[in-house]
Every structure is written in structure tokens, then in C-alpha cells.
Design an enzyme around this catalytic site. Structure first.
Site, PDB file in Angstrom:
ATOM      1  N   CYS A 199      71.531  36.971  54.270  1.00 56.54           N
ATOM      2  CA  CYS A 199      71.457  35.600  53.760  1.00 56.54           C
ATOM      3  C   CYS A 199      70.075  35.059  54.095  1.00 56.54           C
ATOM      4  CB  CYS A 199      72.533  34.727  54.404  1.00 56.54           C
ATOM      5  SG  CYS A 199      72.336  32.966  54.018  1.00 56.54           S
ATOM      6  N   TYR A 202      76.596  59.803  88.167  1.00 62.20           N
ATOM      7  CA  TYR A 202      77.624  60.312  89.067  1.00 62.20           C
ATOM      8  C   TYR A 202      77.292  61.769  89.397  1.00 62.20           C
ATOM      9  CZ  TYR A 202      81.078  56.503  88.778  1.00 62.20           C
ATOM     10  OH  TYR A 202      81.747  55.296  88.894  1.00 62.20           O
ATOM     11  N   LYS A 239      85.926  63.977  83.434  1.00 60.67           N
ATOM     12  CA  LYS A 239      84.754  64.475  82.698  1.00 60.67           C
ATOM     13  C   LYS A 239      84.076  63.282  82.035  1.00 60.67           C
ATOM     14  CE  LYS A 239      83.400  68.088  79.437  1.00 60.67           C
ATOM     15  NZ  LYS A 239      82.547  67.241  78.580  1.00 60.67           N
ATOM     16  N   GLU A 257      88.394  66.563  88.421  1.00 63.30           N
ATOM     17  CA  GLU A 257      87.436  65.456  88.291  1.00 63.30           C
ATOM     18  C   GLU A 257      87.465  64.955  86.854  1.00 63.30           C
ATOM     19  OE1 GLU A 257      83.512  66.593  90.353  1.00 63.30           O
ATOM     20  OE2 GLU A 257      84.515  68.503  89.993  1.00 63.30           O
ATOM     21  N   CYS A 292      76.385  34.292  50.236  1.00 57.19           N
ATOM     22  CA  CYS A 292      76.722  34.163  51.651  1.00 57.19           C
ATOM     23  C   CYS A 292      78.109  33.544  51.812  1.00 57.19           C
ATOM     24  CB  CYS A 292      75.680  33.306  52.359  1.00 57.19           C
ATOM     25  SG  CYS A 292      76.061  33.001  54.102  1.00 57.19           S
ATOM     26  N   GLN A 351      66.919  36.698  95.965  1.00 55.32           N
ATOM     27  CA  GLN A 351      65.565  36.183  96.128  1.00 55.32           C
ATOM     28  C   GLN A 351      64.827  36.893  97.262  1.00 55.32           C
ATOM     29  OE1 GLN A 351      68.307  34.430  95.859  1.00 55.32           O
ATOM     30  NE2 GLN A 351      68.082  32.858  94.262  1.00 55.32           N
ATOM     31  N   GLU A 352      65.536  37.153  98.364  1.00 54.01           N
ATOM     32  CA  GLU A 352      64.904  37.826  99.487  1.00 54.01           C
ATOM     33  C   GLU A 352      64.574  39.273  99.122  1.00 54.01           C
ATOM     34  OE1 GLU A 352      63.393  38.704 103.318  1.00 54.01           O
ATOM     35  OE2 GLU A 352      63.605  36.898 102.110  1.00 54.01           O
ATOM     36  N   SER A 382      77.669  75.973  80.465  1.00 52.39           N
ATOM     37  CA  SER A 382      78.684  75.052  79.957  1.00 52.39           C
ATOM     38  C   SER A 382      80.063  75.542  80.355  1.00 52.39           C
ATOM     39  CB  SER A 382      78.580  74.951  78.431  1.00 52.39           C
ATOM     40  OG  SER A 382      78.729  76.228  77.852  1.00 52.39           O
ATOM     41  N   CYS A 417      77.385  29.865  53.463  1.00 48.03           N
ATOM     42  CA  CYS A 417      76.622  28.769  52.840  1.00 48.03           C
ATOM     43  C   CYS A 417      76.438  28.948  51.342  1.00 48.03           C
ATOM     44  CB  CYS A 417      75.263  28.615  53.524  1.00 48.03           C
ATOM     45  SG  CYS A 417      74.142  30.015  53.253  1.00 48.03           S
ATOM     46  N   CYS A 446      71.944  27.910  57.037  1.00 54.42           N
ATOM     47  CA  CYS A 446      73.179  28.680  57.143  1.00 54.42           C
ATOM     48  C   CYS A 446      73.787  28.473  58.526  1.00 54.42           C
ATOM     49  CB  CYS A 446      72.885  30.158  56.914  1.00 54.42           C
ATOM     50  SG  CYS A 446      74.354  31.213  56.932  1.00 54.42           S
ATOM     51  N   ASP A 492      81.410  61.169  79.959  1.00 50.58           N
ATOM     52  CA  ASP A 492      80.753  61.473  78.699  1.00 50.58           C
ATOM     53  C   ASP A 492      79.317  60.959  78.741  1.00 50.58           C
ATOM     54  OD1 ASP A 492      80.619  62.578  76.223  1.00 50.58           O
ATOM     55  OD2 ASP A 492      81.563  60.910  75.176  1.00 50.58           O
ATOM     56  N   LYS A 539      90.148  68.796  77.459  1.00 47.34           N
ATOM     57  CA  LYS A 539      89.675  67.670  76.658  1.00 47.34           C
ATOM     58  C   LYS A 539      90.879  66.926  76.087  1.00 47.34           C
ATOM     59  CE  LYS A 539      85.806  67.199  75.614  1.00 47.34           C
ATOM     60  NZ  LYS A 539      84.883  67.957  74.746  1.00 47.34           N
TER      61      LYS A 539
END
Length: 711
Positions: free
Chosen positions: A429, A228, A119, A117, A411, A38-39, A86, A414, A435, A121, A317
């Protein structure tokens, strides 16, 4: 209270900006809450108010940028100062040994170490900081040029807009990193899409990439992306090693995953790879491998680059994990909107760190495409290593008793005959009122955190109340306090729980109108659309009176959404529900004063806006029209006053406007209809842009606007 003079306002803006940056750093980087929510919100609101009153003192990287609100009509491109190449990929430990041998030869036998590190995604991003201020965010693009997505990047709360100062910090630096969507956010987003019968997002990487290309940064902020950092680039070398640069990035307040490690040998690298092969599934972010880099920056320079990738780094990978298991049954789940989703029930099998028992089949099309039969041995993978999916059938092992899957025609809950609307993949449905799964799911949605957030009434409890016949619609929830004597007789519901429940129900009556609107569960009306509708109409009564065409003109509300909302509001049962909620005291209007009309210069006129505009967003122009008494509509008719045309306007709208002889004006010509600054809104010559007695709208003089170039 606002400072009385500009100098005090400037000082207060600077103090609040610095304080809020510090609190963001403490909360997101150190997991420390120095003040209450809140503050924090109070200070942020104060800063936003001061910036609105004194825009000349607003800082370019103010904490108020976090919530978004910028409309980007197109993404310009920028050239990378340092190419974003890449990495070479491998799935083989033998390839890693060959890489290590090449490094050793390139360094002529000198000792070297690696940094490993995870990797992540996500989406590769380049961030430019000058004098500690975030200046620009650019996607990888083709490695040479990328899209500038700065406004969207600023909404990422873990990313500092202003760096913390540290000794020897470069004035000009570029940070490379990965923008990603946390797994819980991705799963929540897909769950909502599934409930709405929309196609599921394939993986968090695609979700993050699509989010960064959204034109409204407020929508980006709602997606809760994270970042990151994994590299630091400067015009001159400031650090001896990559590991030292990572430590510096953390000192500057940038989020750096603490999973990286310096490795003294290839054997330590392989041990790191094996350690994280299963352990990575405990992280709240998708990973697909390990990046291995030579640590020493001078040695990196010595090794150099190939045409496409550095010789000093490689990505290992992890192979996609797959399993083979038996398809035993297909169950059909009915969602909040009536969409029927098939779910494969499998013989439990370990896969990617979990035991998989079920897999989504999405819809009837996928079942047909895979030619699935009950009893088949199927291949299961995790899409993005998150969502189990069936990728194929082992036909060689198909038993003679395998039974073709017959999609239900009624369905499963129902027994109502299912329908399949044109252009949709899901069967639905249509029994919205009777339902049980739909009714229960709508109640669960109404009490959910993003909607009414009723303390003491979570999904499990409201589902139990539904099964007991205590609640059937959201309005029934507000009758529960009067049934306290009945509640106390229920098992596992003590006096204290009931008191909390009643208090939570009472508190929910103060939940803002836009969240109530979202909680109603109208198909296609998500959080953002609910906010836009509430801000535009301000009351439920105004919304009830609006047509689908009028709603379609509201920013972020298209024709499909508007049609669904208009149909929902016209149904008698829903109108009765709204009246019961009103009687209970639920907020069905925005509080506070509505924006005041600036003038009535456009009174009696209706406008359609189409295309991309040069100086204003479409929403800004719509707000201007409404502020001066005009109305916005979504379709072209003979009664339309003007079509306001921007770049890339659809040709069909132009042709229809011409056929109806509707004046086509440009952005500048629209602005010319409005009172000039300092002018009497009624006009010094008594001219008003309202329709004349014959009902014909006046046409402004043509200048160099778009109309002159349409033919």
C-alpha cells in the site's frame, strides 16, 4: 581514570577480565545477577578503554570480544582432530529395539546403560580449549574439515571464553555442541522481516547457520545465539563415562542442558522419548528428536564405528506433526512498510503442543502455487515446529462450493490501489501518510524496546492513543505531557500511569541518536544499519545532505538501503517530523567528539573501494580515507579520483573505471598516499595528494600492487 603506569594497567586489565568472566558465568549459567547492568557496563567500558590504550595487555579471550566488531573477509577451514560423524536416524521404536539388540550383542551380554539427550535443532560446532582458553570454533563441514568461525563464536554470551578451573581438568580439550537461535529471538527476527516485506527464515536452524556465516561479528552478536555442549573429547580418556563428561563440562562453566538423563534400560529410554514428545514444546529452543548413547566410554570403544556413524549412538527423530483443517477465510494484514501479508484463518486444530487457528501464506505467489480456495480442507504443519504453514490441499475433499481466492487490488485498510514493485513478492500500500495500520505500526516501532523504549507507552497504549486521535506521528508523542488534563479523563489510565508515561517520554529524549534513527522506521534501516549510518554521519543534518550514492558507500549500507533512506530524508513530511523531534529535544546527533582528522593528505579526493583486501577490512580503509580528508562514494564516474581494488573485484566496476580513465590502485598503493609514521602530515616536500589546479588526481607510483596484475 586510567592507571598511571603500564604495570598498573596490566594488573587492572587482568582483574577486570577475571571479574567480568565470573559475572558472565553467574548470570548466564546460574541466573544470578551479582551487580547491576549499569555496573557491568561500566566495568566493560573501562576494560575496553584500557585495552585500547594498552593493546599489548589485552587478553585473547577478553569479555570485550562478546560485542563483536571483527570483520571476517573469508572463513578459512581447519581439519577436525576427531572426525565429526553424523548419527544414524530412526523414526521407529522397532528400530530402537533392533539398535539395543545390536548393542547387547556387541558387548557380549555385559550390562550397559544409556544417556538420553534432547536433539537440539541447530548447528554442530567443535570448540578447542587450551589451558582453559577458547582457541578455535569450527563448524562440522564435511565431518573432516569445517569453517573456522571463532570470531563469531566468541559473541555467544552463554559460552565461556575462559573455563572455570576444576580438579583433574585436562589442559587440552575439545567440546562438541550445538549453536542455536532461541525461539523468541527467531520469532522476533521473522516478525521484523515480515514488517519489512522480506522473505521469512524457514526455521531457527537455518537462521543460526546463516548467522554464523555473517562477515561482521557485531551482526552475529545482535542475533543472540546460544550454545549447548553435549560431548567432551581429550587425547587421553579422563572420564569413565559420557555422563561424567557432561557433569565435568558443567563444572568448567560450559552450558549443558539439564534435560539429559541416564537410563538403565531400553524401556526407560522409550519412556524418556514419550515424556518429551509434547514437553519439548515448552522449551525456548527447537528440538527434533532424542539422541541415545551408550554411557560407558570403554564400551563405546568396544562397539566402535561404521564408516559414517558410531555403533554406540542413534538419534530418534520425532515425526513432523501435521493436521488437517478447514480454510475459512483469508485476512490481509498491512505492515509498517505497507507490505500486505495474507493470513489463513483456520478452524482451530491442535498441532505440536498448541492450538493452531492461523497460518501465514506469505504472499500471492504461495496462494497461487497451492491453488488454495476458501472452504478447502488443508494440511498444516509447523515449519521447524514453530511457524504454522499450509503444505497442501486435500483435493479429494474439495467442496463444490470452494471459492478461488482473489488477492485484493486495493488496500484492505484504506482502499488505496496496491502496487507490486518490480522484483518483489509482496503487494504494498503506497499510502504511507494516510493508511492507519502503517501509521500505527510505525508508532509502535518508535516506542519499542530496541528503539526509544518509552516506559509507560507500550504498543497497546500507543495504539489506543492513535485510535483516539491523540497521536499520529512520533513527534505527537512529545506533545502528550502538555495534554495531561485530557489524559486523566481516559478510562484505565490513572494518575500514576500518566506520571510514568510523562517521565518515560522525557527520558526518551536521552536515547542515543542511532536508536532514534532506527525508531524512525525507514525501510531496510535496521539496528545495525542505523548504527553504521549514525557513526558515519554523526548528525541528522549530515545525513539529510547525503545522496544515495554517498550513503551506499557506508559500511553495511548497500544501494537498495541507501536509495530508500535518501528518498525518506527528502520527503517534506519527514523533514518536518525531524524538525519537530529536534524542537522536542530528541537526540539527532551523536554526543561526544567526532573522530579527529589525522591529516588533509587526501582532501579533495574521492574513492570507491571494491573487492576483499588483504590487510584491512573495507570499513577500516574507508575510515582511513575519511581520517585523512578523503571522501567515499559508491559509484564510478569521471569525477572519481581512485578505484581501490581488492581481490574478487567486480569486473563491471573495473571496466567502467578503465573507460573513464580512473586510476585503479591497490590497498598498498592507497596506504602509500598517506603520511608515513612520524612524517609531517603535509609532507616534507610540500606534496599533497589533493587534486591539482587542473582537477586531475595524482597517480601514485606503481609497485607490485593489484593494478599491475589487472591486465
Amino acid at each position: 581514570m586510567s592507571p598511571a603506569d603500564p604495570s598498573s594497567a596490566q594488573a587492572r586489565i587482568l582483574a577486570l577480565t577475571e571479574r567480568l568472566h565470573h559475572l558472565n558465568y553467574q548470570y548466564y549459567q546460574r541466573d544470578v545477577s551479582e551487580v547491576s547492568d549499569q555496573e557491568f557496563d561500566r566495568m566493560l567500558a573501562e576494560l575496553a578503554g584500557l585495552e585500547k590504550q594498552y593493546p599489548e595487555f589485552a587478553q585473547p579471550n577478553s569479555p570485550t570480544q562478546r560485542v563483536g566488531g571483527t570483520i571476517t573477509k573469508q572463513f578459512p577451514t581447519a581439519q577436525h582432530r576427531y572426525p565429526m560423524l553424523s548419527l544414524g536416524n530412526t523414526y521407529s521404536e522397532d528400530d530402537l529395539r533392533e539398535f539395543d539388540e545390536r548393542v547387547s550383542r556387541g558387548l557380549e551380554g555385559a550390562p550397559y546403560t544409556y544417556v538420553c539427550e534432547l536433539k537440539f535443532d541447530g548447528v554442530a560446532m567443535s570448540l578447542s580449549y587450551e589451558h582453559g582458553q577458547l582457541m578455535q570454533g569450527v563448524t562440522r563441514g564435511d565431518g573432516t574439515r569445517g569453517d573456522v568461525v571463532t570470531a563469531n563464536i566468541r559473541t555467544i554470551r552463554t559460552l565461556p571464553l575462559h573455563l572455570r578451573q576444576a580438579p583433574g581438568q585436562p589442559e587440552d580439550l575439545e567440546v562438541r555442541g550445538e549453536v542455536f537461535m532461541p525461539l523468541p529471538v527467531f520469532e522476533e527476527l521473522n516478525a521484523e522481516r515480515e514488517q519489512n516485506g522480506e522473505a521469512l527464515l524457514a526455521n531457527p536452524r537455518n537462521a543460526a547457520s546463516g548467522t554464523l556465516k555473517l562477515q561482521d561479528s557485531a551482526l552475529v552478536a545482535a542475533r543472540k545465539l546460544r550454545f549447548y555442549a553435549y560431548a567432551l573429547l581429550t587425547p587421553q580418556r579422563h572420564f569413565p563415562s559420557h555422563s561424567a563428561a557432561l557433569e565435568a563440562l558443567a563444572q568448567y562453566g560450559l552450558p549443558v542442558s539439564d534435560t539429559w538423563r541416564r537410563c538403565q534400560s531400553l524401556e526407560e529410554v522409550l519412556a524418556f522419548i514419550h515424556e518429551w514428545e509434547k514437553k519439548r514444546f515448552t522449551l525456548p529452543v527447537a528440538t527434533d528428536g532424542i539422541v541415545i548413547k551408550v554411557d560407558d566410554l570403554r564400551q563405546q570403544e568396544q562397539l566402535g564405528f561404521t564408516a559414517k556413524s558410531p555403533r554406540w549412538a542413534i538419534a530418534y527423530k520425532y515425526p513432523a506433526e501435521a493436521a488437517r483443517t478447514r480454510l475459512n477465510e483469508v485476512q490481509y494484514n498491512v505492515g509498517r512498510t505497507g507490505a500486505v501479508t495474507p493470513v489463513a484463518m483456520l478452524t482451530p486444530v491442535p498441532l505440536a503442543g498448541t492450538v493452531v487457528k492461523r497460518a501465514t501464506l506469505h504472499n500471492a505467489n504461495q496462494i497461487e502455487a497451492l491453488d488454495l480456495r476458501l472452504g478447502d480442507l488443508v494440511f498444516v504443519e509447523k515449519g521447524g515446529e514453530i511457524i504454522p504453514k499450509i503444505t497442501g490441499v486435500d483435493l479429494a475433499e474439495r467442496p463444490a462450493t470452494a471459492v478461488p481466492i482473489q488477492y485484493p487490488t486495493s488496500c484492505p485498510a484504506c482502499d488505496t490501489p496496491l502496487i507490486r514493485p518490480a522484483g518483489e513478492a509482496h503487494y504494498r500500500c503506497p499510502n504511507e501518510r494516510g493508511c492507519p495500520p502503517q501509521l500505527k505500526a510505525r508508532l509502535e516501532h518508535y516506542v519499542s524496546r530496541k528503539a526509544l523504549n518509552i516506559d509507560g507507552l507500550g504498543a497497546e497504549t500507543v495504539g489506543r492513543f492513535f485510535d483516539l486521535g491523540l497521536v499520529r506521528t512520533p513527534a505527537d508523542i512529545y506533545d502528550l505531557p502538555a495534554r495531561r488534563a485530557e489524559l486523566v479523563t481516559l478510562e484505565r489510565l490513572g494518575e500514576k500511569s500518566i506520571d510514568n508515561l510523562i517521565k518515560g517520554i522525557d527520558t526518551s529524549k536521552q536515547v542515543p541518536f542511532d536508536r532514534v534513527l532506527f525508531g524512525l522506521g525507514i525501510r531496510y534501516v535496521g539496528e545495525t544499519v542505523a548504527q553504521k549510518l549514525a557513526a558515519h554521519y554523526r548528525t541528522i543534518d549530515a545525513m539529510l545532505a547525503a545522496s544515495a550514492t554517498e550513503m551506499a558507500a557506508v559500511p553495511e549500507v548497500g544501494g537498495v538501503i541507501a536509495e530508500a533512506a535518501a528518498v525518506w530524508f527528502q520527503q517534506p513530511e519527514n523533514r518536518e517530523l525531524l524538525e519537530r523531534l529536534r524542537a522536542a529535544g530528541v537526540q539527532l546527533a551523536l554526543t561526544g567528539e567526532a573522530p579527529k582528522a589525522v591529516s588533509d593528505r587526501l582532501a579533495g579526493l574521492t574513492f570507491v573501494l571494491s573487492g576483499v583486501f588483504e590487510n584491512h577490512s573495507r570499513e577500516q580503509l574507508q575510515q582511513l580515507i575519511v581520517a585523512h580528508g578523503g571522501k567515499i562514494t559508491g559509484s564510478i564516474s569521471k569525477k572519481l579520483s581512485y578505484l581501490v581494488a581488492g581481490d574478487n573485484m567486480g569486473p563491471a566496476k573495473r571496466e567502467k573505471a578503465l573507460s573513464f580513465k580512473v586510476p585503479i590502485i591497490s590497498e598498498n598503493e592507497l596506504l602509500a598516499l598517506l603520511p608515513a609514521e612520524g612524517e609531517d602530515p603535509a609532507g616534507s616536500d610540500g606534496f599533497s595528494a589533493s587534486a591539482d589546479a587542473a582537477g586531475t588526481a595524482p597517480v601514485p607510483p606503481l609497485g607490485t600492487g593489484l593494478q599491475g596484475s589487472l591486465f
